[in-house]
Design a protein around this motif. Structure first.
Motif, mmCIF file in Angstrom:
data_model
loop_
_atom_site.group_PDB
_atom_site.id
_atom_site.type_symbol
_atom_site.label_atom_id
_atom_site.label_comp_id
_atom_site.label_asym_id
_atom_site.label_seq_id
_atom_site.Cartn_x
_atom_site.Cartn_y
_atom_site.Cartn_z
ATOM 1 N N ALA A 13 57.293 68.815 91.585
ATOM 2 C CA ALA A 13 56.072 68.623 92.367
ATOM 3 C C ALA A 13 55.587 69.943 92.957
ATOM 4 C CB ALA A 13 56.298 67.592 93.464
ATOM 5 N N SER A 14 56.488 70.770 93.438
ATOM 6 C CA SER A 14 56.077 72.040 94.055
ATOM 7 C C SER A 14 55.492 72.998 93.012
ATOM 8 C CB SER A 14 57.240 72.692 94.804
ATOM 9 O OG SER A 14 58.316 72.945 93.927
ATOM 10 N N ALA A 15 56.103 73.061 91.831
ATOM 11 C CA ALA A 15 55.581 73.938 90.770
ATOM 12 C C ALA A 15 54.210 73.451 90.299
ATOM 13 C CB ALA A 15 56.557 74.004 89.600
ATOM 14 N N CYS A 16 54.059 72.141 90.208
ATOM 15 C CA CYS A 16 52.782 71.564 89.776
ATOM 16 C C CYS A 16 51.693 71.872 90.804
ATOM 17 C CB CYS A 16 52.930 70.065 89.585
ATOM 18 S SG CYS A 16 51.465 69.265 88.942
ATOM 19 N N LEU A 17 51.998 71.695 92.082
ATOM 20 C CA LEU A 17 51.030 71.971 93.139
ATOM 21 C C LEU A 17 50.606 73.437 93.119
ATOM 22 C CD1 LEU A 17 49.400 70.998 95.553
ATOM 23 C CD2 LEU A 17 51.397 71.459 96.989
ATOM 24 N N ARG A 18 51.568 74.338 92.925
ATOM 25 C CA ARG A 18 51.238 75.772 92.853
ATOM 26 C C ARG A 18 50.282 76.050 91.706
ATOM 27 N NH1 ARG A 18 56.593 76.423 94.253
ATOM 28 N NH2 ARG A 18 57.249 76.759 92.098
ATOM 29 N N ARG A 19 50.535 75.445 90.560
ATOM 30 C CA ARG A 19 49.664 75.659 89.405
ATOM 31 C C ARG A 19 48.260 75.113 89.653
ATOM 32 N NH1 ARG A 19 51.473 76.790 84.002
ATOM 33 N NH2 ARG A 19 53.648 77.434 83.984
ATOM 34 N N VAL A 20 48.147 73.921 90.222
ATOM 35 C CA VAL A 20 46.831 73.345 90.513
ATOM 36 C C VAL A 20 46.097 74.235 91.512
ATOM 37 C CG1 VAL A 20 45.624 71.390 91.569
ATOM 38 C CG2 VAL A 20 47.467 70.970 89.943
ATOM 39 N N GLN A 21 46.788 74.681 92.542
ATOM 40 C CA GLN A 21 46.156 75.564 93.530
ATOM 41 C C GLN A 21 45.696 76.874 92.891
ATOM 42 O OE1 GLN A 21 49.347 75.609 96.427
ATOM 43 N NE2 GLN A 21 48.328 74.053 97.686
ATOM 44 N N LYS B 266 42.021 78.270 92.817
ATOM 45 C CA LYS B 266 41.752 79.616 93.367
ATOM 46 C C LYS B 266 41.011 80.484 92.362
ATOM 47 C CE LYS B 266 44.262 83.703 94.263
ATOM 48 N NZ LYS B 266 45.520 84.258 93.931
ATOM 49 N N ASN B 267 41.380 80.387 91.100
ATOM 50 C CA ASN B 267 40.754 81.187 90.055
ATOM 51 C C ASN B 267 39.512 80.531 89.458
ATOM 52 O OD1 ASN B 267 42.401 83.684 89.659
ATOM 53 N ND2 ASN B 267 44.022 82.139 89.551
ATOM 54 N N GLU B 268 39.044 79.481 90.107
ATOM 55 C CA GLU B 268 37.807 78.790 89.741
ATOM 56 C C GLU B 268 37.800 78.248 88.320
ATOM 57 O OE1 GLU B 268 34.740 81.576 90.790
ATOM 58 O OE2 GLU B 268 34.776 80.936 92.881
ATOM 59 N N VAL B 269 38.966 77.839 87.840
ATOM 60 C CA VAL B 269 39.024 77.078 86.596
ATOM 61 C C VAL B 269 38.669 75.638 86.943
ATOM 62 C CG1 VAL B 269 40.510 76.286 84.711
ATOM 63 C CG2 VAL B 269 40.734 78.621 85.576
ATOM 64 N N ILE B 270 39.249 75.124 88.032
ATOM 65 C CA ILE B 270 38.845 73.836 88.592
ATOM 66 C C ILE B 270 37.850 74.162 89.693
ATOM 67 C CG2 ILE B 270 39.559 71.776 89.844
ATOM 68 C CD1 ILE B 270 42.318 72.056 88.553
ATOM 69 N N LEU B 271 36.616 73.712 89.510
ATOM 70 C CA LEU B 271 35.545 74.059 90.451
ATOM 71 C C LEU B 271 35.354 73.040 91.562
ATOM 72 C CD1 LEU B 271 32.904 75.393 87.909
ATOM 73 C CD2 LEU B 271 34.484 76.711 89.334
ATOM 74 N N GLY B 272 35.913 71.852 91.407
ATOM 75 C CA GLY B 272 35.761 70.832 92.431
ATOM 76 C C GLY B 272 36.121 69.473 91.861
ATOM 77 N N TYR B 273 35.978 68.446 92.687
ATOM 78 C CA TYR B 273 36.296 67.080 92.294
ATOM 79 C C TYR B 273 35.114 66.202 92.662
ATOM 80 C CZ TYR B 273 41.012 68.939 92.041
ATOM 81 O OH TYR B 273 42.105 69.691 91.711
ATOM 82 N N ARG B 274 34.902 65.162 91.864
ATOM 83 C CA ARG B 274 33.800 64.263 92.151
ATOM 84 C C ARG B 274 34.153 62.858 91.693
ATOM 85 N NH1 ARG B 274 30.177 63.497 87.696
ATOM 86 N NH2 ARG B 274 30.969 64.529 85.856
ATOM 87 N N VAL B 275 33.383 61.911 92.123
ATOM 88 C CA VAL B 275 33.584 60.513 91.759
ATOM 89 C C VAL B 275 32.646 60.168 90.610
ATOM 90 C CG1 VAL B 275 33.355 58.134 92.568
ATOM 91 C CG2 VAL B 275 34.270 59.885 94.095
ATOM 92 N N VAL B 276 33.161 59.487 89.597
ATOM 93 C CA VAL B 276 32.351 58.996 88.487
ATOM 94 C C VAL B 276 32.024 57.541 88.797
ATOM 95 C CG1 VAL B 276 32.296 58.492 86.014
ATOM 96 C CG2 VAL B 276 33.449 60.547 86.852
ATOM 97 N N THR B 277 30.738 57.210 88.778
ATOM 98 C CA THR B 277 30.307 55.856 89.112
ATOM 99 C C THR B 277 29.763 55.140 87.882
ATOM 100 O OG1 THR B 277 28.116 56.691 89.707
ATOM 101 C CG2 THR B 277 29.729 56.496 91.493
ATOM 102 N N ALA B 278 29.711 53.838 87.959
ATOM 103 C CA ALA B 278 29.116 53.029 86.889
ATOM 104 C C ALA B 278 27.600 53.097 87.044
ATOM 105 C CB ALA B 278 29.596 51.586 86.988
ATOM 106 N N PRO B 279 26.886 53.611 86.032
ATOM 107 C CA PRO B 279 25.426 53.762 86.154
ATOM 108 C C PRO B 279 24.707 52.468 86.526
ATOM 109 C CG PRO B 279 26.214 54.868 84.181
ATOM 110 C CD PRO B 279 27.373 54.089 84.745
ATOM 111 N N GLU B 280 25.088 51.350 85.912
ATOM 112 C CA GLU B 280 24.416 50.083 86.194
ATOM 113 C C GLU B 280 24.594 49.681 87.653
ATOM 114 O OE1 GLU B 280 26.574 50.530 83.651
ATOM 115 O OE2 GLU B 280 25.207 50.497 81.943
ATOM 116 N N ALA B 281 25.781 49.898 88.193
ATOM 117 C CA ALA B 281 26.051 49.548 89.588
ATOM 118 C C ALA B 281 25.219 50.397 90.546
ATOM 119 C CB ALA B 281 27.542 49.703 89.895
#
Length: 167
Positions: free
Chosen positions: A51-59, A63-78
């Motif tokens: 878990a610690s190694a995984c968290l370091r990699r995600v961080q 930090k290096n802007e490979v992951i730019l953010g997180y968002r919610v995907v919604t159902a268009p019809e809803a």
């Protein structure tokens, strides 16, 4: 079930200048693209890391802007956006000011989910989401039709999406 999807971009500059994207990083990105709501412990299990190694990699990816953010995907019809069309737009004038004006107008148009400046016979490709055909017609007439430099509009109506990996 809500699904948080990270905005993941693999730019050449990251792998060449700042950091190497290795097989483990790619596995992490793959799992997060499938389900950005994973706990770090579950993600670590799926990619065979502590878990610690995984968290370091995600961080590090954040930090290096490979992951730019997180968002919610919604159902268009809803969300009242079950009608989807791709729209190509040509401009009569190809100046920077004309493009910037069009882009500003699309940025504030609630119906426009995506706006891409493209190469080819048209200048822009839009993904437009509305409630229904009548709502799209209003957008076409009152928004696109009133832009000063628009010279051509072509609409492609989405009949179904058997594969859609937009995250």
């Amino acid at each position: 079930m809500r699904n948080l999807v990270p905005n993941i971009h693999l730019h050449d500059r990251f792998s060449q200048e700042n950091m190497k994207i290795d097989t483990v990083d790619r596995k992490i990105l793959h799992e997060l693209k499938r389900d950005g709501n994973l706990s770090n412990v579950e993600l670590a299990k799926r990619v065979n890391l502590s878990a610690s190694a995984c968290l370091r990699r995600v961080q590090e990816l954040e930090k290096n802007e490979v992951i730019l953010g997180y968002r919610v995907v919604t159902a268009p019809e809803a969300m009242g956006r079950g009608f989807v069309a791709y729209v190509t737009v040509g401009l009569a004038i190809h100046t920077k000011a004309a493009q910037e004006g069009f882009e500003r107008a699309m940025a504030v148009a609630n119906e426009v989910a995506e706006c891409h400046n493209i190469a080819g016979p048209f200048e822009y490709l839009l993904r437009v989401e509305t409630r229904d055909l009548a709502s799209y017609k209003r957008f076409h007439t009152e928004v696109l039709g009133t832009q000063p430099h628009v010279s051509a509009i072509s609409t492609l109506i989405v009949m179904g999406s058997p594969k859609d990996e937009r995250g």
